[in-house]
Write an enzyme that holds these catalytic residues in place. Structure first.
Site: not given
Lengths: 693, 693
Positions: A28, A276, A428, A489
């Site tokens: 890159h 890129h 999280e 869950h």
């Protein structure tokens, strides 16, 4: 070539990046070309970094969150003549990155990997590449700095006061993890944190207009950041002004939006997606070199004076800082011997002497305790002895039982950087990256949540394994034992998914004593992260006079019980966690009936696989093909231990919403079912033996 | 009790929620109590929903992103007397949710599961609970509406013009996925989308002050949303004003921040974390009922007039709308027979007649093609025949080869809602939820990215499996074959992790013909999501005259080649994807040497496990224990097929950054290694046979 030494250095960075990518035929080039002036200015004029001692504790941290622009970092490490260092702030060795290394960019065994890999070269503060992880870890590093400063600094002796910089791009800004991390950083008022956002308006599919038109600066204002804008990445004076504003800022993290040109200088590819992620091609490189006033045929050229200019700037400044720091430290150690020792131990990833005394055997108890509760007790006992053991939960501490309750263990907040309880919020993924950043800073950090939500932070858990950082992941509510909350869950495939990650120790203890051993393994590991998989529901504490000691956990799997009369086992019952008691139940009945049965507790497959073959065969002898494995989870992987003819009692569908007992009956997790399976296995084995005779 | 019918209905919702949670001794009462006035106002006065025909296509969608507040939805479905419906807009049946169902909240087989489960009752638009997923899916539903409206509406005959509402909370706002989804929704100017944010300032650990102090409204302004604020959830007039503002808004999604009181009315628990996730207790419930002017001992009370009031409001409005729509549809079908048929087929999850003609056999080609390229071709051929097959990538379409190139297949943008190419940006997690939302709306939607980034969207993939929606996940760059990008970009454990998800078909095809069959499986599946795992590097297209037809893929695994002379195989070589050619190479040599070898291609374990035992044994006969399995991935799970004594050539560590060929040699993925392993296996098998004799 230019007389402007700064520009000369900047263009050296650019051309090294172009040349390396071209030679590797992969990589890159565009971002290093666009961002070189910014990175150069930061390193040369601001970053407190001593190339001769690249890991001294009070250095500023530089995180290349745009990991694909790795050549930017390799060029800087090479041009500053950063040394390779084996351990913390000692043993400076050879060059971390040689020009040959750069010529071997992206080749086997070169420290110049496709993306920066922690451990591959000093000066690489963390492994980056998966977008958003770098900025996430930078928040953890900034948090660590605040905590360390609060604990270790003394009046007149400042051991810790570093800043954390992260270079990030459009991809980082789009990833949710960076939103989470930025929101928390603003909340915590981390004024030692600076994100530099490379707004080049190009991503892989083309212009960011295709998918990304939000006002990023306004978003960061909403998070409570100090937001600055630099209109042209090449305007190093403006970059300096922005960085000075960051240095002055006392109560907020700083966000510097820099408008840049990807592939700057490339005649046809500047500002295009083609700049890129692929080599520019020989012609574009020549054109860019012409534009820089560079000899167009020179490759990997470091013009005269470049090394020296870096040495006079960042080199001299860094050396002065690190040497002043050493004096400070020497003074500090005289008057704060205990703290200095603790500081040293911590940075060497050690633990205070006597820490294992926290782990006292738990007496047998038929009623027992949820392993999440046992873990909470163990953790608190450990935290009393290990001051830099800290962490928190993604808004679930009351359920994961990870709150530290010792004196002074308050919440880590903007008003209390001494706190050891971290409120990550319902974030999280950021928690994962932040805990990694804290671990990389010397802390023994843990993050916790429900096992099901490990799915939200997989990429961060993986990165803890790749980087070999000892992050501890505490996951509770580990099965359909969750009960009423239902399928969304109840973890099913999570155990297998975590077990599949190389280098990660996934441990599912069966009782309070195995929980202690699991924590012992977790904290003894310097180079392995650990997942602790814990139950919501109570589990009996086994009588370790009757059953084998829980210390067997360290070997991953061990014989928990064998026939009392010393006979060889005819059938093996194996399980982890909450299913071990079911095996015990079946084993009691079988034993009473005179059947020679063995129970194997298998809390950590990964550790078991590291044992030698003799041990593994002693636990699971080939001759015994009558085997029953039982686990409230997807069965993937159990065949390895149950064998082709064994019975695996596990989950083949998602769970259901109902009280736990209904679920255990519905899905067949009872001692009776294990007993039935064992009998069927014994019958099958007998038939096979007869057939063989 | 009050004469105010609206308040009576609101309090009925509240008390049903409290009573149900109390009876179940488990659940989340606080949010339904706080949000009841908002949900009531939305349903009664705005939501276009016909309880008698809850799935008619042009209904507004209501997404309870705060899935833990499920009782809010169950109460509404019960009180509106919503019917249970088997298929789209036909066959109205019995009540979707009876009062008994509510009394059985969170018990086995009750439609009132802990969190709303799609398929459990009509009126539940999607499965929610994992935070952020609901709002993410709502964006997909709003996108689907825009696309469907553009394709199917005709002047004077508007088939589609519905709105999408999502109720969300602090947890949703903190999750990164919602940031991603909100940013894209703003970019796409989805004025048909309304998020109602329940700002009760309480999360599980306590006050949101602990972790969440950003200015959420300002953040949404930065995303380009219409941001409104209601200061008191009980002020239904203010709620109405806000919803009217949403209805008027023509160019932006709307965000309504509602300040509410969790556990509203509970004397001691209102505004506390205790009101969030556990029963209030009998005393608190009595106190709350007193506060509502409710008979404090009555349980599950639906006062006189409540059903009727709902019937006169949402019921009558919904019936009028759906019946007007039917007339519109009848008129429409007369003049647009083809489109009407397509529309019906789509909503029945069918595919246009003749779609499989797109799948023409690909001739043998030693050079072959990357399976990502084959997939791109197949996808384009399919998309030509299936107008509602659409999707995109998380900023990786040029690499995942998922761009649709047909006439009119432009980019889906605010200026072109007819586009079939979706630019999700670097937002994998939101992509996952959005694709799920699109799938739930009748579209055959796919999302794509690098396999490694499946980690960023695990929770959404899982939800596609739980909901049984046929989302297609296209994951390329499937192994260390990625090469230079290195360990962070090389999948190792991802294959095993995906295989462990129940109901998900993970397919790793080995050549262009298997790619076609994989797409056939994916699109034929109405109730299973599919992961296509594709290579970056070219793979030979096998000569299907010599090897077995790729149609075997539908059975998960099949015998690709056997000894030419009809002998039974002595050794089995098994693999998926890019490792099948290595087996072919070894097989050629073995065959030339007179060894009877079999190759088994195993592209989809899950489908294989669904075959009967006879078929499975025919592919992998017990008698042949000489087995070699080879896959560039973690080996977890292969023992099931390789057996205890087989050889598994796989990955036991992370990868490395280097050109692919170096990596394949370094990690042992060559035909020669497979050959060596096969020979060793044959030797071992011989020794064992001799020992047995």
């Amino acid at each position: 070539m230019t007389d402007d030494k700064d520009l000369l250095c900047i263009n050296t960075i650019r051309t090294l990046a172009m040349d390396a990518v071209q030679k590797a035929n992969s990589g890159h080039p565009g971002t290093p070309m666009g961002l070189a002036p910014v990175a150069y200015t930061l390193w040369q004029d601001f970053l407190r970094f001593d190339p001769a001692e690249p890991t001294w504790p009070n250095r500023d941290r530089f995180v290349l969150s745009v990991g694909h622009a790795s050549m930017l970092l390799y060029s800087l490490l090479h041009l500053t003549r950063t040394r390779q260092v084996k351990s913390n702030f000692r043993d400076a060795g050879p060059a971390a990155i040689t020009l040959d290394d750069i010529k071997n960019f992206r080749q086997l065994n070169s420290p110049c990997a496709g993306h920066p890999e922690f451990h591959m070269a000093s000066g690489i503060e963390c492994t980056t590449g998966p977008l958003g992880q770098g900025v996430g870890m930078s928040v953890g590093m900034a948090i660590a700095e605040r905590w360390l400063a609060t604990r270790y600094n003394k009046p007149g002796a400042t051991l810790i006061d570093y800043d954390v910089y992260a270079l990030c791009g459009d991809g980082d800004m789009m990833e949710g993890i960076s939103s989470e991390a930025a929101s928390l950083a603003g909340h915590l008022r981390l004024s030692n944190l600076c994100w530099i956002y490379d707004s080049n308006r190009i991503s892989i599919e083309g212009s960011t207009d295709l998918a990304f038109s939000e006002d990023v600066g306004a978003r960061f204002l909403a998070y409570g950041w100090n937001v600055l804008r630099v209109r042209d990445a090449n305007d190093t004076a403006a970059v300096k002004l922005a960085l000075q504003s960051f240095k002055r800022e006392q109560s907020r993290p700083t966000f510097i939006l820099v408008e840049s040109h990807i592939g700057y200088g490339a005649p046809h590819k500047q500002d295009t997606k083609e700049a890129h992620g692929e080599p520019l091609g020989a012609d574009e490189i020549k054109g860019a070199k012409r534009a820089y006033g560079w000899p167009e045929d020179a490759q990997f050229l470091v013009p005269d004076g470049v090394y020296e200019h870096f040495a006079a700037g960042i080199g001299a400044r860094g050396a002065a800082s690190s040497s002043a720091w050493k004096q400070t430290y020497a003074r500090y150690a005289e008057t704060n011997a205990d703290l200095a020792r603790e500081f040293d131990t911590m940075l060497a990833q050690g633990l205070p002497a006597g820490w294992e005394e926290a782990l006292a055997p738990v007496p047998a108890d038929a009623k027992g305790a949820a392993t999440r509760d046992s873990s909470g007790k163990t953790l608190n006992a450990l935290a009393e002895r290990i001051p830099y053991l800290l962490g928190g939960a993604a808004d679930l501490a009351p359920s994961t039982k990870t709150a530290l309750k010792g004196k002074g263990d308050g919440s880590f907040e903007a008003t209390n950087y001494a706190g050891r309880n971290f409120h990550f919020g319902v974030r999280e993924h950021a928690m994962g990256a932040i805990v990694n950043g804290m671990s990389l800073s010397g802390l023994r950090a843990f993050g916790s949540g429900f096992l099901i939500f490990s799915d939200y932070m997989r990429a961060a858990i993986r990165l803890s394994a790749i980087q070999e950082t000892p992050s501890v992941w505490v996951f509770t509510h580990d099965s359909i034992g969750v009960g009423e909350d239902g399928p969304t869950h109840q973890p099913i495939e999570q155990l297998a998914s975590l077990r599949a990650i190389p280098g990660l120790h996934t441990i599912r203890p069966c009782d309070a004593n195995e929980v202690e051993e699991a924590w012992r393994v977790a904290l003894s590991s310097k180079y392995h992260p650990t997942c602790l998989i814990l139950s919501r529901q109570p589990l009996p504490t086994l009588d370790r006079a009757k059953f084998a000691p829980a210390a067997g956990l360290a070997r991953g799997a061990y014989v928990l019980a064998d026939p009392a009369d010393g006979r060889a086992p005819e059938v093996i019952l194996m399980a982890t966690g909450s299913e071990v008691p079911l095996c015990v139940e079946a084993w009691e009945t079988l034993s009473a009936e005179g059947v020679a049965a063995r129970i194997v507790s298998m809390p950590c497959w990964d550790l078991f696989e590291q044992q030698d073959e003799a041990y593994r065969r002693s636990v699971l002898p080939d001759a015994v093909t009558a085997r029953v494995a039982v686990e409230q989870a997807a069965t993937l992987g159990w065949d390895r231990y149950a064998g082709l003819h064994g019975t695996i009692i596990g989950m083949h569908t998602f769970g259901a919403s109902a009280p736990m007992k209904s679920l255990l009956t519905k899905f067949g997790f009872t001692g009776e079912k294990v007993l039935e399976a064992a009998r069927a296995q014994l019958a099958r084995q007998k038939t096979m033996h007869r057939a063989a005779e």
